[in-house]
Design a protein around this motif. Structure first.
Motif, PDB file in Angstrom:
ATOM      1  N   ASP A 104       0.842  -1.195   0.000  1.00 12.86           N
ATOM      2  CA  ASP A 104       0.000   0.000   0.000  1.00 12.86           C
ATOM      3  C   ASP A 104       0.879   1.247   0.000  1.00 12.86           C
ATOM      4  N   ILE A 105       1.305   1.673  -1.189  1.00 11.61           N
ATOM      5  CA  ILE A 105       2.224   2.818  -1.298  1.00 11.61           C
ATOM      6  C   ILE A 105       1.461   4.124  -1.036  1.00 11.61           C
ATOM      7  N   LEU A 106       0.216   4.154  -1.500  1.00 11.45           N
ATOM      8  CA  LEU A 106      -0.594   5.372  -1.439  1.00 11.45           C
ATOM      9  C   LEU A 106      -0.733   5.915  -0.024  1.00 11.45           C
ATOM     10  N   HIS A 107      -0.979   5.020   0.937  1.00 10.22           N
ATOM     11  CA  HIS A 107      -1.239   5.477   2.292  1.00 10.22           C
ATOM     12  C   HIS A 107      -0.010   5.418   3.183  1.00 10.22           C
ATOM     13  N   SER A 108       1.171   5.167   2.573  1.00 15.02           N
ATOM     14  CA  SER A 108       2.319   4.849   3.418  1.00 15.02           C
ATOM     15  C   SER A 108       3.313   5.993   3.525  1.00 15.02           C
ATOM     16  N   ARG A 109       3.544   6.461   4.746  1.00 15.04           N
ATOM     17  CA  ARG A 109       4.620   7.420   5.000  1.00 15.04           C
ATOM     18  C   ARG A 109       5.964   6.706   5.001  1.00 15.04           C
ATOM     19  N   GLN A 143      17.442   6.338  -2.017  1.00 17.39           N
ATOM     20  CA  GLN A 143      18.022   7.039  -3.167  1.00 17.39           C
ATOM     21  C   GLN A 143      19.237   7.857  -2.743  1.00 17.39           C
ATOM     22  N   LYS A 144      19.155   8.514  -1.571  1.00 12.57           N
ATOM     23  CA  LYS A 144      20.299   9.312  -1.121  1.00 12.57           C
ATOM     24  C   LYS A 144      21.512   8.437  -0.846  1.00 12.57           C
ATOM     25  N   LEU A 145      21.269   7.172  -0.483  1.00 14.56           N
ATOM     26  CA  LEU A 145      22.381   6.273  -0.189  1.00 14.56           C
ATOM     27  C   LEU A 145      22.810   5.485  -1.420  1.00 14.56           C
ATOM     28  N   GLY A 146      22.177   5.740  -2.572  1.00 12.87           N
ATOM     29  CA  GLY A 146      22.648   5.134  -3.817  1.00 12.87           C
ATOM     30  C   GLY A 146      22.019   3.803  -4.191  1.00 12.87           C
ATOM     31  N   ALA A 147      20.867   3.455  -3.594  1.00 14.25           N
ATOM     32  CA  ALA A 147      20.188   2.217  -3.977  1.00 14.25           C
ATOM     33  C   ALA A 147      19.209   2.504  -5.117  1.00 14.25           C
ATOM     34  N   LYS A 148      18.858   1.453  -5.870  1.00 13.45           N
ATOM     35  CA  LYS A 148      17.786   1.569  -6.867  1.00 13.45           C
ATOM     36  C   LYS A 148      16.483   1.128  -6.215  1.00 13.45           C
ATOM     37  N   VAL A 149      15.425   1.892  -6.451  1.00 13.81           N
ATOM     38  CA  VAL A 149      14.179   1.625  -5.757  1.00 13.81           C
ATOM     39  C   VAL A 149      13.070   1.331  -6.766  1.00 13.81           C
ATOM     40  N   ARG A 150      12.262   0.322  -6.447  1.00 13.92           N
ATOM     41  CA  ARG A 150      11.078   0.021  -7.249  1.00 13.92           C
ATOM     42  C   ARG A 150       9.900  -0.085  -6.295  1.00 13.92           C
ATOM     43  N   VAL A 151       8.758   0.477  -6.676  1.00 12.55           N
ATOM     44  CA  VAL A 151       7.552   0.263  -5.871  1.00 12.55           C
ATOM     45  C   VAL A 151       6.641  -0.676  -6.626  1.00 12.55           C
ATOM     46  N   CYS A 152       5.917  -1.503  -5.886  1.00 10.29           N
ATOM     47  CA  CYS A 152       5.076  -2.518  -6.504  1.00 10.29           C
ATOM     48  C   CYS A 152       3.800  -2.677  -5.690  1.00 10.29           C
ATOM     49  N   GLY A 153       2.675  -2.788  -6.388  1.00 10.26           N
ATOM     50  CA  GLY A 153       1.398  -2.972  -5.702  1.00 10.26           C
ATOM     51  C   GLY A 153       0.283  -2.843  -6.718  1.00 10.26           C
ATOM     52  N   PRO A 154      -0.963  -2.917  -6.268  1.00 10.24           N
ATOM     53  CA  PRO A 154      -2.080  -2.731  -7.198  1.00 10.24           C
ATOM     54  C   PRO A 154      -2.082  -1.282  -7.720  1.00 10.24           C
ATOM     55  N   PRO A 155      -2.445  -1.063  -8.989  1.00 12.56           N
ATOM     56  CA  PRO A 155      -2.421   0.291  -9.559  1.00 12.56           C
ATOM     57  C   PRO A 155      -3.190   1.302  -8.720  1.00 12.56           C
ATOM     58  N   THR A 156      -4.245   0.865  -8.056  1.00 13.53           N
ATOM     59  CA  THR A 156      -5.037   1.800  -7.252  1.00 13.53           C
ATOM     60  C   THR A 156      -4.274   2.294  -6.034  1.00 13.53           C
ATOM     61  N   LEU A 157      -3.220   1.575  -5.622  1.00 11.23           N
ATOM     62  CA  LEU A 157      -2.501   1.944  -4.398  1.00 11.23           C
ATOM     63  C   LEU A 157      -1.126   2.542  -4.693  1.00 11.23           C
ATOM     64  N   ARG A 203      -6.909   3.701   6.888  1.00  7.89           N
ATOM     65  CA  ARG A 203      -6.825   4.937   6.113  1.00  7.89           C
ATOM     66  C   ARG A 203      -7.605   4.860   4.798  1.00  7.89           C
ATOM     67  N   GLN A 204      -8.163   3.681   4.498  1.00 11.60           N
ATOM     68  CA  GLN A 204      -8.821   3.513   3.198  1.00 11.60           C
ATOM     69  C   GLN A 204     -10.310   3.799   3.333  1.00 11.60           C
ATOM     70  N   ASP A 205     -10.725   4.956   2.781  1.00 10.75           N
ATOM     71  CA  ASP A 205     -12.129   5.333   2.895  1.00 10.75           C
ATOM     72  C   ASP A 205     -12.962   4.743   1.766  1.00 10.75           C
ATOM     73  N   ILE A 206     -12.301   4.318   0.672  1.00  4.32           N
ATOM     74  CA  ILE A 206     -13.037   3.636  -0.396  1.00  4.32           C
ATOM     75  C   ILE A 206     -12.379   2.289  -0.649  1.00  4.32           C
ATOM     76  N   LYS A 207     -12.972   1.466  -1.481  1.00  6.37           N
ATOM     77  CA  LYS A 207     -12.396   0.162  -1.822  1.00  6.37           C
ATOM     78  C   LYS A 207     -11.324   0.324  -2.894  1.00  6.37           C
TER      79      LYS A 207
END
Lengths: 184, 313
Positions: free
Chosen positions: B166-171, B181-195, B230-234
């Motif tokens: 759940d990237i959308l609701h995640s601090r 990124q500041k430390l030089g790693a490559k980052v990928r996010v993965c999840g359902p398109p809605t999130l 934190r999810q007010d809709i589905k």
């Protein structure tokens, strides 16, 4: 860079370490129930030498040896504009009931040793703590702390700066006296 | 040579430098040794009072901060919004100023509103440490995550790190992206398109909707919780379906040709984002993360406190 006045030359340096170790064995025998604790970072260079020489002279290969970092126990926290940088602490034994030989390079105001006492208390109640220093700046003390074993005594003004060079770090064993604090 | 942080407050990883992060890690190495001693306490912060102000529920972060403060010998006051005057209508600034009037030096705050810590840091003299502000940032979590990767794999630079869930609701996700990124790693996010919010592409991270492909790509998978509160809709049909498509199971890890590290900031929903056998497997460093959390928070509090000159007048 100003060159400092030579207080102890390399050959005298080795003699002084040898003399301190002999004195210790005279007083402490074979170091059963005793341990050596060097204060990070600069006391450790001296403690390395003392510990390896004691091991050789006493034939006791199991003298516990710790490196104590006192950064978090210092009384000048928040009196500098930069945080005090800690060094690795390496104490894998308790000092409860043991005789502790505390080792530092220069005894100056006595505040480092006071912090070392607080740090040491966290490892148990030592039977005896004695202090060995290579250089005793005996007229610059701010606390009533004295060393039991002293390499050389130096009488210098408060502005002066005593620096110990080690073969491992600086290529030569020597002690220098500078007129001003923290030479470049 | 001793160094200092470039900031008086820890609001977000976005505002600090890579050198700051490295200084925090070096200091945390020493505190990790301290908390593994027989007496896990040092007197550094004995003259400091810290207020832990939590406007949102928290178990792990609050306990972790509290232990970090106690192990530095700070005096602490705890404040939970649910049992306070906030429910009587007091504003955030009034609440905090009242606490500060009682001579508090540092404030650790969690708040549901993004930006609450910035707002506070501009208006009060105390140091502010963000313990999570809404869906914005959770800097100490990102620091402890990167510290745990550094501990496990030796370095963060050059590693592929996937953030899954759940990237959308995640601090935690946002802070992790900045930190890694500041430390030089490559980052990928993965999840359902809605999130996954669209703006993540602009941060320079890869976006994937295929968890198996992501697991093949990564060295470390940081798996996030589905934040139902934190999810007010589905955003997806059911938790069961989420687990089918995005949950990580032992079988998926066994199909990989190498070992990857599994992390989770907690609390885990077992059987949703992680199956139980993955959470308890040797791949997982979830409990090491918790241990490192105390060391990281001690380092942050120590460094921030050390920069404030003690007035002796």
């Amino acid at each position: 860079m100003s060159t400092g006045k030579l207080l102890l030359s390399p050959d005298r340096f080795a003699l002084t370490i040898e003399r301190l170790c002999c004195q210790l064995i005279e007083d402490w025998d074979n170091f059963a129930d005793a341990c050596v604790v060097g204060i990070q970072p600069r006391g450790v260079a001296l403690a390395d030498r003392i510990h390896s020489r004691l091991t050789a002279l006493t034939g006791n290969p199991d003298i516990p040896y710790g490196k104590l970092d006192i950064t978090f126990y210092r009384d000048d926290f928040r009196l500098h504009d930069k945080p005090l940088a800690p060094h690795p602490n390496d104490m894998d034994f308790l000092v409860a009931g043991k005789k502790v030989l505390l080792v530092d390079d220069v005894l100056y105001t006595g505040r480092t040793i006071q912090a070392a006492f607080s740090a040491l208390q966290h490892y148990g109640r030592a039977q005896v703590v004695e202090l060995l220093v290579l250089v005793d700046r005996r007229f610059n003390r701010q606390l009533p702390i004295q060393a039991d074993y002293v390499g050389i005594s130096v009488d210098a003004l408060d502005e002066a700066y005593v620096k110990v060079h080690w073969k491992e770090n600086h290529g030569v064993d020597e002690i220098l006296l500078f007129d001003k604090k923290h030479p470049a | 040579m001793s160094k200092k942080l470039s900031t008086r407050h820890l609001i977000g990883i976005k505002d600090i430098t890579a050198d700051d992060i490295r200084l925090i890690f070096e200091t945390a190495d020493n505190f990790k040794e301290v908390i593994n001693r027989p007496i896990k306490k040092v007197p550094s912060l004995r003259d400091i009072t810290v207020a832990n102000i939590f406007f949102e529920s928290s178990t792990r972060t609050r306990i972790s901060f509290e232990l970090a403060e106690r192990r530095l010998s700070a005096d602490i006051v705890n404040f939970a919004a649910s049992s306070s005057s906030v429910s009587k209508g007091e504003t955030l600034l009034d609440t905090v100023n009242n606490i500060l009037a009682m001579k508090v030096d540092m404030v650790v705050m969690r708040h549901p509103a993004p930006g609450a810590c910035v707002y506070l840091s501009q208006r009060i003299p105390a140091n502010v440490v963000n313990a999570g502000d809404g869906t914005h940032e959770h800097p100490t979590q990102a620091l402890l995550d990167a510290f745990s990767i550094r501990e496990k794999l030796g370095d963060v630079a050059g590693k592929n790190v996937a953030i899954i869930g759940d990237i959308l609701h995640s601090r935690v996700a946002l802070s992790n992206v900045f930190c890694l990124q500041k430390l030089g790693a490559k980052v990928r996010v993965c999840g359902p398109p809605t999130l996954i919010p669209h703006h993540y592409r602009e941060l320079g991270v890869e976006v994937s909707y295929d968890v198996r492909d992501t697991l093949r790509w990564c060295d470390v998978a940081n798996v996030l919780r589905i934040q139902l509160e934190r999810q007010d809709i589905k955003y997806f049909p059911s938790l069961r379906e989420y687990h089918q498509y995005f949950g990580i199971t032992r079988q998926m890890l066994d199909e990989l040709d190498r070992e990857i590290v599994i992390m989770h900031p907690g609390p885990i929903n077992r059987g949703v984002e992680l199956s139980s056998d993955v959470a308890d497997s040797p791949h997982s460093i979830i409990l090491q993360q918790v241990e490192n959390g105390v060391a990281i928070r001690m380092a942050v509090l120590y460094l921030l406190a050390a920069q404030e000159q003690l007035s002796t007048t």
